[in-house]
Design an enzyme around this catalytic site. Structure first.
Site, PDB file in Angstrom:
ATOM      1  N   LYS A 114      24.432  -0.465  -0.838  1.00  0.00           N
ATOM      2  CA  LYS A 114      23.652  -1.751  -0.032  1.00  0.00           C
ATOM      3  C   LYS A 114      24.007  -1.655   1.712  1.00  0.00           C
ATOM      4  O   LYS A 114      25.076  -1.555   1.770  1.00  0.00           O
ATOM      5  CB  LYS A 114      23.949  -3.041  -0.563  1.00  0.00           C
ATOM      6  CG  LYS A 114      23.324  -3.233  -2.023  1.00  0.00           C
ATOM      7  CD  LYS A 114      23.729  -4.562  -2.436  1.00  0.00           C
ATOM      8  CE  LYS A 114      22.948  -4.455  -3.730  1.00  0.00           C
ATOM      9  NZ  LYS A 114      22.905  -5.907  -4.515  1.00  0.00           N
TER      10      LYS A 114
ATOM     11  N   HIS B  69      22.102   4.196 -15.013  1.00  0.00           N
ATOM     12  CA  HIS B  69      21.104   4.826 -13.794  1.00  0.00           C
ATOM     13  C   HIS B  69      20.103   5.554 -13.953  1.00  0.00           C
ATOM     14  O   HIS B  69      19.339   5.972 -13.144  1.00  0.00           O
ATOM     15  CB  HIS B  69      22.060   4.632 -12.416  1.00  0.00           C
ATOM     16  CG  HIS B  69      22.863   3.581 -12.139  1.00  0.00           C
ATOM     17  ND1 HIS B  69      24.007   3.135 -12.511  1.00  0.00           N
ATOM     18  CD2 HIS B  69      22.377   2.413 -11.535  1.00  0.00           C
ATOM     19  CE1 HIS B  69      24.442   2.013 -12.390  1.00  0.00           C
ATOM     20  NE2 HIS B  69      23.471   1.486 -11.363  1.00  0.00           N
TER      21      HIS B  69
ATOM     22  N   LYS C 179       3.705   1.736  -1.281  1.00  0.00           N
ATOM     23  CA  LYS C 179       4.270   2.010  -2.617  1.00  0.00           C
ATOM     24  C   LYS C 179       3.542   2.875  -3.361  1.00  0.00           C
ATOM     25  O   LYS C 179       3.894   3.710  -4.188  1.00  0.00           O
ATOM     26  CB  LYS C 179       4.592   0.365  -3.187  1.00  0.00           C
ATOM     27  CG  LYS C 179       5.071   0.606  -4.646  1.00  0.00           C
ATOM     28  CD  LYS C 179       5.108  -0.602  -5.346  1.00  0.00           C
ATOM     29  CE  LYS C 179       5.427  -0.751  -6.779  1.00  0.00           C
ATOM     30  NZ  LYS C 179       6.879  -0.395  -6.808  1.00  0.00           N
TER      31      LYS C 179
ATOM     32  N   GLU D  97       0.780  -1.156  -0.088  1.00  0.00           N
ATOM     33  CA  GLU D  97      -0.146  -0.048  -0.031  1.00  0.00           C
ATOM     34  C   GLU D  97       0.777   1.362  -0.126  1.00  0.00           C
ATOM     35  O   GLU D  97       0.475   2.417  -0.540  1.00  0.00           O
ATOM     36  CB  GLU D  97      -0.867  -0.032   1.214  1.00  0.00           C
ATOM     37  CG  GLU D  97      -1.895  -0.903   1.145  1.00  0.00           C
ATOM     38  CD  GLU D  97      -1.524  -2.165   1.857  1.00  0.00           C
ATOM     39  OE1 GLU D  97      -0.391  -2.555   2.087  1.00  0.00           O
ATOM     40  OE2 GLU D  97      -2.295  -3.105   2.301  1.00  0.00           O
TER      41      GLU D  97
END
Ligand code: MET
Ligand SMILES: [Zn+2]
Length: 781
Positions: free
Chosen positions: A130, A722, A34, A32
């Site tokens: 990361k 990217h 997102k 939700e």
């Protein structure tokens, strides 16, 4: 209380209840958050509407956690909501907005969060990288001497107040100051020699203010996450990190008004530091007892208990990184051992549950037997609650323990979990199975491929257009049949081949249109894996992945990629690369089994890939690329464990590829540029050609490779994929020249940084056209 461990001076400490978790998924059971954020970004909803959805999600999470068994009072329920990323939230809470964003952050925390996370046409977003050894990405803080630092506790305080209204005393959660400073990078505006750590004292002062605000708002507890304590991969050695933590928490612990502090050390082994952490003037310490261990001799001689005098120990015995039901009996034994040693023990998770999906009971299509072995976030919380009950009264949970015993026994005996033929084959692997012919022989044999100097190629995927997604969804829903879907994919492959020929690339790819995801595609075709329907895990911001579940021995019932590669090759005279995902990456981006060493599973996957390569070659494919973008990600945080990891991970790649005869050219692809740490491993892969991300770091990788005397093919990326930006011929030429200055032309390949699946066609064609021209310009020079 001992002299070293003191309560917060301004209030009496309410002990943490004996069950807690470090954090919970925040994206929502059906993603939700997102949808709400993306619709806000599109302008379809406003900030108030997004705020309301988020508030509802937070409320639902708290209610759920209490329903599942966490006590409503006393700070057992963590406030781990985030609109985007927890490190970015800390940046906002510290008011550490880089100057370059001063005109972009708008008037609220929310607009500032999205400005930093996403940037705009005039602002590069914060870099993303990361988070420890996970596949979660955080927004890297940027600091320099001038970056403002001022406490902004608004969000933390408001979440606490929301919880109170629900009758829940929750526990605010923040990335801790030492980890924050160590994960930050110096901004471009920083002076020579500046390191973010230089500002640690100021950062700690802001944290002290945040804690004071939380205390004033009635927080009994606060959680500060310090995973830096378990990592040997940061800029500062671990012994120094521990000293920084001691200094920092001496200050914070001594603050006059603050909530009780829970310091956590998730993702690794803090055993060697545990006594010293426990002796800090704070009220609770957590350790990851799944990845990590206990300092056994200190436990035996009573010194650990002495260090914990007056401090609670949150024993992270429930695995927050994986989806298996916990062996409750073993976990309870560990916790009981601590309690019997006189340590005030709280049951906890090894780390935040943000790395696992919400709820197994949503997976109605999963095989029921497999499902009975699984635990997602909600089930993990229940396990924590059961263990807490058991810690108080073991007999009261005997039925639950016995049930898990039965489940584990069922799992161990289930067909497919251990298959003799697969085990025998893996056991029969010899060192020779991992070795190809000497590199020189291969080079000679591969001359027949007629590959020019500075050969141009791409990394594999071409843009995943909406037509591709629509066709895939229609096929999944049964609206089009296999023949129609295959026809669509063939047409797509033909288009991509023709396009590459027109652009003038030397070594072609089929474009990967048939793949939803580079791991899930293989997981669906290999035995031993299952895929979920709703098992989403946040990867960054609004992006989530659905890791497959590797539950049994792995084998390949049939060829997986051969038909597509052969079709693509049939369309052109130029070589087309066969395209596989490597064993380490398949493991890294799946939930792996906890009943077999990763190294053994990797061998099984490698053998399946070895057979696939064999079939590709027999069908006429001459170049095969085996992608290992996650090789660096799985590198253990603990230096002592790194050699063993590199040994088996490199060994798995070699086992997958070494069946190929000398004339077959093996490529690999890695996409990160900080690879100094693993350069020997990259060499050890023994691939004929390695493509690697390099454009953003302006060919930084080339220097260590040059110094290392790397002798095989290397393709440092010259096109940063990217963003939609089209790199010019001049720009790509310059990057190729930078590489050519260090690496002989016959070793050098010209390619983008990574696959093109997230790009659009317009920019892709323009960028690749420039790339080919740049390669020709350098060749001609
Ligand atoms: C994350 S690495 C991606 C490699 C894959 N072959 C692709 O081009 O998409
Ligand atoms: Zn890549």
């Amino acid at each position: 209380m001992t002299a070293t461990s003191q309560p917060a001076p301004s209030q009496t400490v309410t002990p943490l209840p004996n069950a807690t978790i470090l954090g919970y998924p925040r994206i929502g059971r059906r993603r939700e958050l997102k949808r709400a954020i993306e619709s806000f970004w599109k302008g379809a909803t406003d900030e108030a509407q997004l705020g309301e959805t988020a508030r509802e999600l937070r409320a639902a999470t708290r209610t759920r956690l209490v329903e599942l068994g966490l006590p409503a009072t006393g700070g057992a329920v963590p406030e781990s909501f985030s609109f985007y990323d927890q490190v970015l939230d800390a940046t906002i809470a510290l008011g550490a907005i880089p100057h370059r964003f001063a005109d972009a952050v708008g008037s609220s925390d929310l607009t500032a969060t999205f400005a930093l996370a996403r940037g705009d046409k005039d602002h590069q977003p914060l870099e993303m990288t990361k988070w420890f050894d996970t596949n979660y990405h955080y927004s890297v803080p940027e600091l320099d001497e001038q970056t403002p630092l001022a406490a902004n506790s608004a969000a933390l305080v408001s979440y606490l107040a929301e919880a109170k209204e629900q009758g829940i005393e929750s526990r605010p959660v923040l990335v801790g100051p030492v980890t924050y400073a160590l994960l930050a990078k110096a901004s471009d505006a920083a002076g020579e020699g500046f390191a973010p750590l230089d500002r640690l004292d100021e950062i700690v002062a802001v944290y002290a203010q945040l804690l004071a605000d939380l205390a004033a708002a009635g927080a009994a507890w606060v959680q500060l996450d310090e995973p830096a304590l378990v990592s040997d991969s940061l800029s500062v050695p671990r012994a120094e990190i521990l000293a920084l933590v001691e200094r920092t928490y001496a200050t914070l612990g001594g603050a006059s008004a603050r909530p009780a502090i829970l310091l956590t050390a998730p993702y690794g082994d803090s055993a060697a530091a545990l006594s010293r952490i426990a002796a800090l003037p704070i009220e609770a310490v957590q350790a990851d007892l799944v990845r990590g261990s206990l300092p056994e001799s200190e436990l035996a001689d009573g010194s650990l208990a002495a260090a914990f005098e007056g401090t609670q120990f949150v024993a992270g015995v429930v695995d927050g990184r994986n989806i298996w039901r916990t062996n409750l009996r073993a976990a309870l034994a560990t916790a009981t051992r601590l309690q019997d040693a006189g340590i005030a023990t709280v049951i906890g998770t090894s780390n935040s549950l943000q790395h696992v999906p919400h709820d197994v009971s949503d997976e109605t299509k999963l095989d029921a037997r497999l499902r009975s072995w699984l635990a997602f976030a909600d089930q993990k919380v229940e396990q924590v609650a059961i263990l807490a009950k058991g810690l108080a009264d073991a007999a009261s949970v005997e039925a639950e323990l016995a049930e898990v015993d039965a489940v584990l026994a069922d799992r161990a005996a289930a067909p497919g979990v251990s298959t003799a033929a697969i085990r025998d084959r893996a056991a029969a692997v010899t060192a020779a199975d991992r070795d190809r012919a000497p590199e020189g022989d291969r080079r000679d044999a591969q001359r027949a491929l007629n590959i020019p100097e500075l050969a141009t190629t791409t990394i594999g995927s071409f843009p995943q257009t909406s037509e591709i997604r629509v066709a895939r969804a229609a096929f999944a829903r049964g609206e089009i049949d296999q023949a129609a879907y295959d026809g669509f994919l063939r047409a797509e492959i033909e288009r991509v081949i023709r396009l590459q020929e027109e652009i003038g690339l030397d070594v072609l790819v089929h474009g990967e249109a048939e793949r939803n995801d580079m791991v899930q595609y293989f997981a669906e075709l290999l035995d031993g894996f299952a895929v979920t329907e709703h098992g989403w895990v946040q990867s960054y911001g609004t992006r989530a992945t659905r890791p497959s579940i590797l539950w049994g021995d792995v084998s390949r019932p049939a060829p997986m990629t051969v038909a597509w590669s052969v079709y693509a090759q049939s369309l052109t005279e130029r070589p087309v690369k066969g395209m596989l995902t490597g064993p380490v990456t398949i493991l890294a981006w799946s939930f792996v089994r906890d009943d077999l060493p990763l190294a053994d599973t990797a061998s099984q996957v490698a053998l399946a890939l070895r057979d696939e390569i064999n079939d590709l070659v027999e069908a006429g494919i001459k170049i095969v690329q085996v992608d290992e973008p996650a090789l660096r990600e799985l590198l253990p945080l603990d230096a002592d464990r790194q050699a063993a990891y590199l040994d088996w991970s490199v060994g798995a790649f070699r086992l997958a590829t070494a069946g190929a005869a000398s004339e077959v050219q093996i490529h690999t692809h890695l996409c990160y540029s900080e690879f100094g740490e693993i350069i020997d491993a990259v060499d050890g892969l023994d691939a004929d050609v390695t493509s690697i991300e390099a454009a953003r770091s302006r060919m930084d990788v080339v220097e260590p490779l040059g110094d290392h005397g790397y002798s095989r093919g290397i393709g440092p990326g010259v096109y940063d994929i990217h963003s939609p930006r089209v790199p010019s011929v001049a720009e790509q030429t310059e990057l190729i020249q930078l590489a050519a200055a260090r690496i002989p032309g016959e070793q050098l390949w010209v390619n983008p940084d990574c696959g093109l699946k997230t790009r659009g066609y317009e920019e892709t064609v323009a960028s690749l056209t420039n790339l080919v021209q740049a390669a020709r310009a350098v060749r001609g020079a």
